[in-house]
Design a protein around this motif. Structure first.
Motif, PDB file in Angstrom:
ATOM      1  N   GLY A 137       2.036   2.249  -3.265  1.00  0.00           N
ATOM      2  CA  GLY A 137       1.015   2.657  -4.221  1.00  0.00           C
ATOM      3  C   GLY A 137       0.521   1.514  -5.096  1.00  0.00           C
ATOM      4  O   GLY A 137      -0.105   1.748  -6.136  1.00  0.00           O
ATOM      5  N   MET A 138       0.796   0.289  -4.681  1.00  0.00           N
ATOM      6  CA  MET A 138       0.358  -0.870  -5.459  1.00  0.00           C
ATOM      7  C   MET A 138      -1.120  -1.135  -5.196  1.00  0.00           C
ATOM      8  O   MET A 138      -1.603  -0.949  -4.082  1.00  0.00           O
ATOM      9  N   ASP A 139      -1.823  -1.566  -6.236  1.00  0.00           N
ATOM     10  CA  ASP A 139      -3.249  -1.850  -6.139  1.00  0.00           C
ATOM     11  C   ASP A 139      -3.485  -3.352  -6.128  1.00  0.00           C
ATOM     12  O   ASP A 139      -2.840  -4.104  -6.877  1.00  0.00           O
ATOM     13  N   PHE A 140      -4.462  -3.783  -5.310  1.00  0.00           N
ATOM     14  CA  PHE A 140      -4.889  -5.176  -5.306  1.00  0.00           C
ATOM     15  C   PHE A 140      -5.449  -5.506  -6.679  1.00  0.00           C
ATOM     16  O   PHE A 140      -6.261  -4.764  -7.220  1.00  0.00           O
ATOM     17  N   GLU A 141      -5.004  -6.620  -7.266  1.00  0.00           N
ATOM     18  CA  GLU A 141      -5.500  -7.036  -8.579  1.00  0.00           C
ATOM     19  C   GLU A 141      -6.330  -8.306  -8.514  1.00  0.00           C
ATOM     20  O   GLU A 141      -7.349  -8.395  -9.164  1.00  0.00           O
ATOM     21  N   ARG A 153       0.838  -1.217   0.000  1.00  0.00           N
ATOM     22  CA  ARG A 153       0.000   0.000   0.000  1.00  0.00           C
ATOM     23  C   ARG A 153       0.865   1.256   0.000  1.00  0.00           C
ATOM     24  O   ARG A 153       0.602   2.211  -0.731  1.00  0.00           O
ATOM     25  N   ILE A 180       1.524  -2.351  -9.906  1.00  0.00           N
ATOM     26  CA  ILE A 180       1.674  -0.907 -10.073  1.00  0.00           C
ATOM     27  C   ILE A 180       2.180  -0.645 -11.492  1.00  0.00           C
ATOM     28  O   ILE A 180       3.060  -1.330 -11.987  1.00  0.00           O
ATOM     29  N   HIS A 196      -0.718  -7.855  -6.192  1.00  0.00           N
ATOM     30  CA  HIS A 196      -0.847  -6.406  -6.281  1.00  0.00           C
ATOM     31  C   HIS A 196       0.019  -5.941  -7.442  1.00  0.00           C
ATOM     32  O   HIS A 196       1.031  -6.585  -7.756  1.00  0.00           O
TER      33      HIS A 196
END
Length: 177
Positions: A149-153, A146, A170, A168
């Motif tokens: 800045g990584m997003d859950f995929e 988090r 980015i 996750h």
């Protein structure tokens, strides 16, 4: 020789002096509980791992850095990039990962090292996307993702061990460090 300096850390290639401290980290059941089947690694297994990490540098042009504390010269663990061959569905993505000794937890070192690795991936290696694969329940690593800045995929299952994993990602073209 590839080196990255951060305010508190030196990320560098591996030396013979790193084997014993990395083996100590890999021998800690609390450190290893989220890795593979949760087994600790001995000195020989750690030497084989470091050898594989160095070979990946030669083969891919990136790999896992040894993470050294600038203030003391102590090896804190690793952070870096690798090809996640254990999870074929994730290919051709490149994975960022880290592993630090327990005494270095909770001080922001993992986030600091991982931020530097993301910048290296984008600026030095020209990668436009990086993923992180995490065993479900490993909240400390989720927090680092988090912060990066990584997003859950997606959620998936480890093909060998059968437990739940999260992926996750980015887009580094949007990464702001």
């Amino acid at each position: 020789m590839t080196e990255i300096h951060t305010p508190r850390l030196l990320l560098r290639r591996w030396t013979d002096d790193d084997l014993a401290p990395m083996a100590d980290i890999n021998a800690d059941p609390l450190v290893m509980r989220w890795v593979d089947d949760g087994s600790v690694l001995d000195l020989d297994q750690t030497a084989e791992a470091i050898e594989r990490w160095e070979e990946e540098w030669d083969d891919e042009g990136f790999g896992r850095f040894a993470v050294e504390l600038l203030a003391s010269g102590e090896l804190a663990g690793f952070a870096g990039l690798s090809v996640p061959e254990y999870l074929p569905e994730a290919l051709p993505d490149v994975e960022i990962s880290w592993r630090l000794g327990r005494q270095y937890w909770g001080q922001g070192y993992a986030s600091e090292a991982a931020q530097a690795v993301l910048e290296f991936a984008l600026q030095d290696r020209g990668l436009d996307r990086v993923i992180a694969i995490n065993r479900l329940g490993n909240e400390a690593s989720e927090n680092v993702m988090r912060k990066l800045g990584m997003d859950f995929e997606r959620e998936t299952t480890h093909p060998e061990y059968g437990y739940a994993l999260t992926v996750h990602g980015i887009d580094l073209t949007e990464y702001e460090g």
